[in-house]
Write a protein that holds these residues in place. Structure first.
Motif, PDB file in Angstrom:
ATOM      1  N   ARG A 908      -4.618  17.332  16.302  1.00 27.61           N
ATOM      2  CA  ARG A 908      -4.838  16.146  15.461  1.00 27.61           C
ATOM      3  C   ARG A 908      -4.979  14.892  16.310  1.00 27.61           C
ATOM      4  NH1 ARG A 908      -3.448  16.471  10.109  1.00 27.61           N
ATOM      5  NH2 ARG A 908      -4.482  14.422  10.079  1.00 27.61           N
ATOM      6  N   ASN A 912      -8.320  12.641  16.074  1.00 24.73           N
ATOM      7  CA  ASN A 912      -8.231  11.232  15.670  1.00 24.73           C
ATOM      8  C   ASN A 912      -8.771  10.310  16.756  1.00 24.73           C
ATOM      9  OD1 ASN A 912      -5.268  12.122  13.968  1.00 24.73           O
ATOM     10  ND2 ASN A 912      -7.073  11.282  12.956  1.00 24.73           N
ATOM     11  N   ALA A 915     -12.518  10.644  16.689  1.00 24.60           N
ATOM     12  CA  ALA A 915     -13.065   9.992  15.491  1.00 24.60           C
ATOM     13  C   ALA A 915     -13.018   8.482  15.624  1.00 24.60           C
ATOM     14  CB  ALA A 915     -12.290  10.449  14.260  1.00 24.60           C
ATOM     15  N   ALA A 916     -11.994   7.962  16.271  1.00 19.82           N
ATOM     16  CA  ALA A 916     -11.894   6.513  16.465  1.00 19.82           C
ATOM     17  C   ALA A 916     -13.077   5.994  17.276  1.00 19.82           C
ATOM     18  CB  ALA A 916     -10.582   6.175  17.168  1.00 19.82           C
ATOM     19  N   GLU A 919     -16.347   6.206  15.084  1.00 18.82           N
ATOM     20  CA  GLU A 919     -16.411   5.139  14.086  1.00 18.82           C
ATOM     21  C   GLU A 919     -16.633   3.781  14.746  1.00 18.82           C
ATOM     22  OE1 GLU A 919     -16.546   5.364  10.837  1.00 18.82           O
ATOM     23  OE2 GLU A 919     -16.478   7.555  10.969  1.00 18.82           O
ATOM     24  N   THR A 941     -11.938   1.910   9.648  1.00 15.50           N
ATOM     25  CA  THR A 941     -11.736   3.358   9.798  1.00 15.50           C
ATOM     26  C   THR A 941     -11.343   3.706  11.230  1.00 15.50           C
ATOM     27  OG1 THR A 941     -13.384   3.745   8.066  1.00 15.50           O
ATOM     28  CG2 THR A 941     -12.801   5.607   9.494  1.00 15.50           C
ATOM     29  N   SER A 942     -12.021   3.069  12.177  1.00 16.27           N
ATOM     30  CA  SER A 942     -11.717   3.339  13.587  1.00 16.27           C
ATOM     31  C   SER A 942     -10.279   2.954  13.920  1.00 16.27           C
ATOM     32  CB  SER A 942     -12.693   2.571  14.479  1.00 16.27           C
ATOM     33  OG  SER A 942     -12.378   2.744  15.842  1.00 16.27           O
ATOM     34  N   ARG A 944      -7.775   2.804  11.867  1.00 15.39           N
ATOM     35  CA  ARG A 944      -6.865   3.764  11.235  1.00 15.39           C
ATOM     36  C   ARG A 944      -6.766   5.053  12.074  1.00 15.39           C
ATOM     37  NH1 ARG A 944      -9.340   2.129   6.310  1.00 15.39           N
ATOM     38  NH2 ARG A 944     -10.671   3.982   6.385  1.00 15.39           N
ATOM     39  N   GLU A 945      -7.898   5.513  12.576  1.00 14.86           N
ATOM     40  CA  GLU A 945      -7.882   6.713  13.416  1.00 14.86           C
ATOM     41  C   GLU A 945      -7.084   6.482  14.701  1.00 14.86           C
ATOM     42  OE1 GLU A 945      -8.887   9.562  12.566  1.00 14.86           O
ATOM     43  OE2 GLU A 945     -10.138   9.147  10.826  1.00 14.86           O
ATOM     44  N   ALA A 948      -3.494   6.614  13.774  1.00 17.67           N
ATOM     45  CA  ALA A 948      -3.038   7.983  13.545  1.00 17.67           C
ATOM     46  C   ALA A 948      -2.841   8.720  14.877  1.00 17.67           C
ATOM     47  CB  ALA A 948      -4.056   8.721  12.681  1.00 17.67           C
TER      48      ALA A 948
END
Length: 969
Positions: A908, A912, A915-916, A919, A941-942, A944-945, A948
């Motif tokens: 994860r 994440n 994905a960051a 984004e 969104t970035s 938040r990733e 996380a």
């Protein structure tokens, strides 16, 4: 009968006694072993490598892991494991072990020059002039030296305190020193012939030129025992103590090192003693040829006893002595058979030494050649080991064949010698631990049987090749054909050792997963797989064998040499009753006679099975092309398609079948040289079939129903030569046919032997061949030269591919797909704690902290931006976003976490972080296009990733500490 009383110097013999090569084998073995020991000591005391923790970080359980589990854990994480080795188990600079080896050699050279001085002073030796006042002894020595053909007298000393009736030669060939014992001088008057015999024996040592090699080996051996072995054993003990303190339960490696050291000491001592015994016998025989009285060897010795146990004990004790028993020495003077025989002990020791040299040299070179293909390192080591082993075993077999032919005896088959050679290789493999990692014995012990097969195959071929050329060669010396035969056999032996070195993981039980291989094939060769399901399943089963055999780059050259070298015998003129080279051989062989002229089997009978089956191979290729022809296929030769894969698969099956058919026909028809004729027929069929395949593909497109990839007619040989799949089929076909030919010849020979024994009648002889015309000999010679040229070009191409730097990412991806599945087993809390600690310390913690630092950097930059600033001010964080992406990539390439819960968090964390970055890039793309709202959403969104990923990093830290506390570390 051809017996003569004149000397036959070593340089005039048709084949040397082989003692030089055996001394060279000992020197190479000692140097290679010393180099590896020095490298290990440099690891311990210079670079302080910590490879053990890299294995822990990879998830290896040292308590219960099998070698298969270890190799799967390492190979499926090869990027991380090799990077860990580079950072934390880096080898010392190359000049450190090399400098130590140079110093060791210098010490050996110094000891070599000091030994004569020490021997001359030991025992209060005095110059000859001190006891020979009237010069009488000097005159006798000069007379005997003239008989021996010495250019100058050696320096002569007298040891008056030695009561024995012997003498000793030491020093070096250029400046030998002879020490006469006091008892020998006392014997001069009562037994002048015995005195003369001893002098001739010692002068024979000088004339044979083995003084330098003898004492060079002694010097190097003593330096090894005093300067290398003790510190190595001390360092090994310290390594064990360090492992115990660390909590390591792994003791197999150090224990094997102790065993290997002891095995090496025993092996070198036995081999050195055997060579020295052989040296004494050759000196005896040379002295007798010079006129020494045979009564000088009639020395009374106590009987060894009548019991079988006593005789065996006496024979065992004799193996450790540097001088042969007197009864053996006397027998060797009148019967040259044992001198030219193929004894078991040297063959066993040669096989063991060959595997020791090959494995240890590869281990020593691997740390410094990791940027190149491992095949190149294995091949270099195998060529060195096979070259020296072939020089020892091959010369021994050639000598035995020459002796048998000149005395009218049955030449040795070489099979018994090969079994001992293979047994030595198997023993050496067990001691060195090839095919193992942390287990003492390989998981697949049956794999060791290959040495009991490969050894006899090598010696069988060598013996038959020697017999063929010994009876056929008409030159002044046999050495050109001896060299060609040894080169061909040695190259084949080297490829076999290379294959085993590269595929040593097979010994752990590792093998390709068929389902994974099929998935890989479907991806690499796109096409309608559903239409060829059965064929793909068959290819999936065979393809791993293809990959394993490709580990020997010079296989095509070796396969060609094995049949071209004997086939070249038919290019020579028929042998007359007198072979010129046998005149020198007769000087050293009692009862030698000129061999009777022997015609070779008819060339038509040798080549016809291969030619007919080769034409059948053409028919197979045409049939396969016609069967696969379809307009929907089509891919350039440089690409890969399912059509090409299926075509080559069926072509391989067809060509191999026709070649094996030719081998069976040739083996059944042959009564002489069965192995050679079988290989010639099989390889002729294979080469003809491959030549037809090359011609058809070069004109691809000219015949519509036989076109594969082209629609227009043209001569395209260059495009075909670049087709790697075609080269793979070529090499695999030739290798398979060679192995099949050996098997067919062995089976037919065994069946014929059983039938002959039951019927008690000899097999039918081959009809003698007629002398071929000069034109036919020229054509055959041209064919041999062409085959060798093509094989050398192919070997050079494969060698060039071997030199290419391997793509580790592609390798790891393929290994993940085709590796066998390993069942997870429970891990002890302390072991899991050690694994997690190593994973954390060697890179996991650094990656987690790196992401947290990058996240903090983004937060700081965003807070530093004025709220009233335009949205474009966020361009400042673009480098931070890219840094997080690189962290995600590095984390993906790092080890899996050796804990199931932590591994889920780690996955994860990587997702994440990746994905960051994705984004963040989208946000900047929207910003550049003027889509501010979309950019803001992507930035949120970035972030938040990133948050996380930050949370998962702290959760991983907590899990690591939890596991460490549970393991109490």
């Amino acid at each position: 009968m051809a017996t003569m009383a004149t000397p036959a110097p070593a340089r005039d013999r048709p084949v040397s006694a082989g003692t030089t090569m055996r001394f060279a084998l000992l020197v190479v073995l000692i140097l290679v072993t010393s180099g590896l020991m020095l490298l290990y000591m440099a690891y311990w005391w210079v670079s302080k490598a910590d490879a053990y923790r890299c294995s822990l970080a990879a998830g290896v359980d040292p308590d219960h892991a099998t070698d298969l589990q270890i190799i799967v854990s390492r190979s499926t994480q090869s990027l991380a494991y090799l990077d860990c080795q580079r950072r934390y188990a880096q080898p010392p600079p190359w000049w450190v072990p090399l400098s130590c080896l140079v110093l060791l050699s210098v010490a050996a050279v110094a000891l070599f020059y000091w030994l004569p001085v020490w021997k001359a002073r030991r025992g209060r030796a005095v110059p000859l002039t001190a006891v020979d006042h009237d010069g009488e002894i000097r005159r006798v020595l000069e007379e005997v030296a003239a008989v021996a053909g010495l250019d100058r007298m050696p320096r002569v000393l007298v040891d008056p305190t030695a009561a024995s009736v012997g003498a000793l030669v030491f020093g070096r060939n250029g400046r030998p020193i002879m020490s006469l014992h006091g008892g020998l001088l006392a014997r001069r008057h009562r037994d002048p012939e015995g005195f003369r015999a001893v002098l001739l024996h010692e002068f024979a040592h000088i004339r044979n030129g083995d003084v330098t090699l003898t004492y060079a080996t002694v010097a190097l051996w003593r330096v090894f025992l005093t300067l290398v072995t003790p510190p190595f054993l001390v360092g090994l003990a310290m390594y064990l103590v360090y492992g115990v303190r660390l909590g390591s339960p792994v003791f197999v490696g150090p224990s094997r090192s102790f065993l290997q050291t002891a095995f090496l000491v025993v092996l070198v001592y036995l081999a050195r003693s055997d060579v020295l015994r052989s040296r004494e016998i050759h000196a005896d025989r040379t002295a007798v040829r010079w006129g020494a009285d045979l009564r000088g060897w009639h020395v009374g010795v106590p009987p060894s006893g009548d019991g079988a146990l006593r005789r065996r004990l006496a024979s065992f004790v004799a193996l450790w002595r540097t001088h042969p028993r007197w009864d053996l020495r006397r027998d060797a003077l009148t019967d040259s058979g044992p001198v030219y025989g193929v004894p078991a002990l040297p063959m066993f020791l040669t096989g063991a030494a060959a595997t020791l040299i090959s494995s240890q040299l590869a281990l020593a070179l691997t740390p410094y050649t990791q940027q190149t293909s491992g095949t190149l390192t294995a091949q270099t080591a195998a060529l060195a080991a096979a070259g020296i082993a072939t020089g020892v075993a091959g010369i021994t077999l050639w000598r035995a064949v020459i002796h048998a032919v000149l005395t009218g005896r049955r030449p040795p088959s070489g099979v018994r010698a090969g079994l001992w050679l293979g047994a030595g290789m198997a023993a050496g493999t067990l001691v060195t631990g090839q095919g193992t990692i942390e287990q003492f014995f390989p998981s697949q012990n049956a794999r060791l049987v290959q040495f009991l097969i490969g050894g006899p195959a090598f010696t069988w071929w060598t013996a038959q090749c020697a017999q063929l050329w010994v009876r056929r060669w008409r030159g002044r010396t046999i050495r050109p054909m001896l060299t060609a035969g040894l080169a061909a056999g040695g190259l084949a032996l080297a490829q076999w050792l290379t294959w085993w070195q590269v595929n040593a993981p097979i010994g752990t039980g590792w093998w390709y997963e068929p389902a994974g291989v099929r998935r890989w094939l479907e991806q690499a060769y796109p096409g309608p797989a559903g239409d060829h399901g059965a064929v793909l399943s068959g290819i999936s089963a065979v393809f791993p064998v293809v990959l394993s055999l490709n580990g020997a780059p010079l296989a095509a050259a070796a396969a060609a040499a094995l049949w071209v070298v004997p086939l070249a015998a038919w290019t020579t003129r028929s042998a007359s009753a007198a072979l010129p080279w046998t005149r020198a051989a007769a000087l050293d062989i009692e009862g030698a006679v000129e061999p009777a002229a022997e015609s070779l089997p008819r060339l038509r009978g040798v080549l016809l099975p291969g030619l007919l089956c080769g034409m059948g191979g053409w028919a197979v290729v045409v049939t396969v092309l016609a069967y696969l022809h379809s307009g929907v296929w089509g891919a350039p030769p440089q690409g890969a398609s399912l059509q090409g894969l299926v075509f080559f698969a069926w072509t391989y099956v067809g060509l191999t079948t026709t070649a094996v058919t030719a081998a069976v026909v040739a083996a059944v028809r042959a009564s002489r040289y069965r192995l050679l004729r079988t290989l010639i027929a099989a390889q002729t069929a294979a080469v003809m079939g491959l030549a037809g395949l090359f011609v058809l593909l070069s004109f691809d497109g000219c015949i519509d129903r036989l076109s594969l990839t082209q629609s227009s007619c043209a001569w395209r040989p260059s495009r075909i030569l670049d087709w790697q799949d075609l080269r793979t089929v070529l090499d695999f076909t030739l290798t398979t046919v060679t192995i099949a030919g050996l098997v067919v010849a062995a089976v037919v020979s065994a069946v014929r032997r059983v039938r002959t024994f039951r019927q008690r009648r000899p097999a039918a002889a081959d009809p003698p061949g007629r002398a071929g015309s000069a034109f036919r000999r020229v054509c055959l010679g041209t064919l041999c030269a062409a085959v060798l040229t093509v094989s050398v070009i192919e070997a050079a191409h494969q060698q060039e591919r071997t030199l290419q730097k391997p793509d580790l990412r592609t390798f790891q991806k393929q290994v993940l797909q085709i590796s066998p599945g390993i069942k997870a087993v429970p891990v002890a809390p302390r072991t899991k704690a050690l694994q997690m600690d190593a994973w954390n310390d060697l890179g996991g913690k650094a990656l987690l902290e790196r992401l947290r630092s990058q996240r903090d950097g983004i937060v700081a930059r965003v807070r530093a931006i004025d709220r009233r600033a335009p949205l474009t001010a966020l361009y400042r964080i673009r480098p931070n976003c890219e840094d997080i992406g690189r962290t995600a990539l590095d984390a993906y390439a790092y080890f899996r976490v050796p804990d199931a819960r932590a591994q889920m968090l780690w996955q994860r964390f990587i997702l994440n972080a990746a994905a960051a970055t994705v984004e963040c890039r989208k946000a900047f793309d929207h910003l550049s296009a003027g889509r501010s709202k979309d950019a803001v959403d992507a930035f949120r969104t970035s972030f938040r990733e990133i948050g996380a990923a930050y949370s998962f990093s702290t959760a991983i830290d907590s899990r690591v500490e939890e596991v460490r506390r549970a393991g109490r570390i």
